[in-house]
Motif scaffolding. Structure first.
Motif, short mmCIF file in Angstrom:
data_model
loop_
_atom_site.label_atom_id
_atom_site.label_comp_id
_atom_site.label_asym_id
_atom_site.label_seq_id
_atom_site.Cartn_x
_atom_site.Cartn_y
_atom_site.Cartn_z
N LYS A 102 7.73 -0.66 9.44
CA LYS A 102 7.20 0.22 10.48
C LYS A 102 6.99 -0.51 11.81
O LYS A 102 5.98 -0.31 12.49
N ARG A 161 0.83 -1.20 0.00
CA ARG A 161 0.00 0.00 0.00
C ARG A 161 0.87 1.25 0.00
O ARG A 161 2.04 1.20 0.39
N ARG A 162 0.26 2.35 -0.39
CA ARG A 162 1.07 3.56 -0.58
C ARG A 162 1.78 4.00 0.70
O ARG A 162 2.87 4.53 0.67
N ASN A 163 1.16 3.72 1.85
CA ASN A 163 1.77 4.18 3.10
C ASN A 163 2.64 3.14 3.79
O ASN A 163 3.02 3.30 4.94
N ALA A 164 2.93 2.06 3.09
CA ALA A 164 3.65 0.97 3.75
C ALA A 164 5.14 1.26 3.91
O ALA A 164 5.84 0.50 4.58
N GLY A 165 5.64 2.32 3.29
CA GLY A 165 7.05 2.69 3.46
C GLY A 165 7.96 2.07 2.41
O GLY A 165 9.15 1.81 2.67
N GLU A 219 2.41 -3.34 6.54
CA GLU A 219 2.53 -2.51 7.74
C GLU A 219 2.38 -3.37 8.98
O GLU A 219 1.48 -4.22 9.04
N ASP A 223 -5.12 1.95 -4.58
CA ASP A 223 -6.03 3.09 -4.72
C ASP A 223 -7.43 2.63 -5.07
O ASP A 223 -7.61 1.60 -5.71
N SER A 261 10.97 4.49 1.50
CA SER A 261 12.02 4.58 2.52
C SER A 261 12.77 3.26 2.63
O SER A 261 13.97 3.24 2.93
#
Ligand code: SF4
Length: 439
Positions: free
Chosen positions: A135, A27-31, A107, A80, A34
């Motif tokens: 994370k 997912r987009r926020n999974a890092g 995550e 998305d 980074s």
């Protein structure tokens, strides 16, 4: 094969087709970004800056110690919502099949059906993969344990990281090395194990309008390098000097490798005791599955006018005036079967999911992609029962010299003969009585 020209590459200029492809899925926020930055020790910015504007994965070539030259692929916005999100999800899932390694970035706070879908897809595609729980610094021990337990039960190797704090990065790097070493299918040497110290190999490279100015094309450069690496000798000539070059050698060459387009002329010029192959056939051996390509070529003898044929080129090179894929192959096939085929040219890394409308697939050498990518296409064709061959095998067959051109690969010749016998029982006599005169 079309002529994408490349000078002898330095390590940092390794062509993409010779790099390992590592996909970051999550997912987009999974890092993911980074994580890629922590792995490479640099800011490589593989994530698309503008969300929602593209369905294409973002590619970034870089060095990843100790693995070497790689291409990171980020499937931006894979989860998305909405119509575009759905399209991008499909696009990204289609990319999974040709990754040398997929990192499923989860995550630590919890899994969703989205990660579960990805894991099911990598298992189905037999894609080498690692589940990364990222994370870990921001999750409760309970949620981290629940995620860890579920991922371990999936059978994938699991590594925990905090890309933000740089934790677990070395463990992930080690696991990547292990999985790549044990599960990926790297390119085989272009010349296989056919070259031995002291031998001479003759390479035939026509210099026509398609040849790049002042340079050699990648397979020619690769062949020369492999021959030198094997402590053998190499004679490079144009097609009109083959007989002369062989006659001048005190010891006959071990074999001759020619550009496919000159294969008929070269076969006529080379004594029968010396094996002949083509760069494209060696590319199929190196980058794909030559036995399957030879098996698929048998179908060329049973096509009829109007049959639907797919021609695949994995790069979008500028077509030459007498382009092999768009002009020559269709013309030779039409001459052979006595009428035009319904030909569809598919360009780029996309591959249709439904192959059943096609009687045969003709695939280019795929010099810009990895073996894993080519094998994913071969697998899809086999699963759907559609014969697939490549330009090199097809050209040698249409020029009437396939038996000679497969002398270094008896197992491929056997596969062709067996498939041909089966098709003859099914369809009757082959189309066209003489295929030796195609031009
Ligand atoms: S990817 Fe295919 S079409 Fe493009 S240069 Fe390589 S062999 Fe030719």
């Amino acid at each position: 094969m079309s002529t994408v020209a490349l000078n002898m590459p330095s390590r940092l200029e390794t062509p993409k087709g010779l790099r390992l492809y590592i996909g970051l899925f999550g997912r987009r926020n999974a890092g993911k970004s980074s994580l890629a930055n922590a792995l490479t020790g640099q800011h490589i910015s593989i994530v698309s800056d503008v969300a929602g504007t593209t369905t294409d994965p973002v590619e970034k070539a870089c060095e990843l110690a100790p693995i070497g030259p790689v291409v990171f692929i980020d499937t931006a916005g894979i989860d998305d919502t909405g119509a575009l999100g759905e399209l991008r999800t499909q696009r990204s899932l289609s990319v999974l099949g040709w990754m040398d390694l997929a990192l499923i970035v989860c995550e630590a706070a919890g899994l969703t059906d989205f990660e579960r879908t990805l894991i099911a897809a990598v298992r189905k595609n037999r894609t080498p993969a690692i589940a990364v729980i990222n994370k870990t610094d921001a999750a409760s021990p309970e949620s981290l344990k629940a995620v860890r337990d579920e991922l371990c039960a999936s059978g994938l190797p699991v590594v925990e990281t905090s890309a933000l704090r740089g934790e677990g990065i070395e463990a992930l790097r080690s696991e990547m090395v292990r999985v790549i070493g044990s599960q990926t299918q790297p390119d085989r040497p272009l010349m296989g194990d056919n070259v031995h110290p002291g031998e001479t190999i003759v390479l035939v490279t026509p210099i026509d309008t398609g040849a790049p100015k002042g340079r050699m094309i990648l397979p020619q450069v690769q062949a020369i390098r492999e021959i030198l690496d094997a402590d053998a000798k190499c004679v490079v000539v144009r097609e009109n000097r083959v007989a002369e070059a062989i006659a001048e050698l005190r010891t006959p060459p071990a074999f001759v490798v020619t550009d496919s387009q000159a294969v008929r002329q070269v076969v006529q010029a080379v004594p029968e005791s010396i094996p002949v192959t083509t760069f494209s056939i060696q590319m199929a051996y190196s980058k794909s599955d030559l036995v399957e390509m030879a098996r698929g070529a048998a179908m060329l003898d049973f096509l009829k006018p109007g049959d639907k044929v797919m021609i695949c080129e994995t790069c979008s090179h500028h077509p030459q005036p007498d382009d092999i894929g768009r002009k020559k192959l269709p013309r030779w096939l039409a001459q052979k079967i006595g009428g035009a085929l319904d030909i569809e040219v598919v360009v780029g890394k996309d591959f249709p999911s439904d192959l059943t409308p096609y009687k045969i697939i003709l695939q280019c050498g795929g010099c810009v992609v990895t073996r894993q990518h080519m094998l994913s296409r071969v697998r899809a064709a086999i699963e759907q029962g559609v014969p697939m061959t490549n330009y090199g095998v097809a050209i040698s067959h249409l020029q009437g010299v396939l038996t000679r051109a497969l002398e270094l690969h008896p197992e491929a010749k056997k596969a062709f003969d067996e498939a041909h016998a089966v098709l003859q029982k099914r369809f009757g006599a082959p189309s066209g009585s003489d295929n030796a005169g195609a031009r």
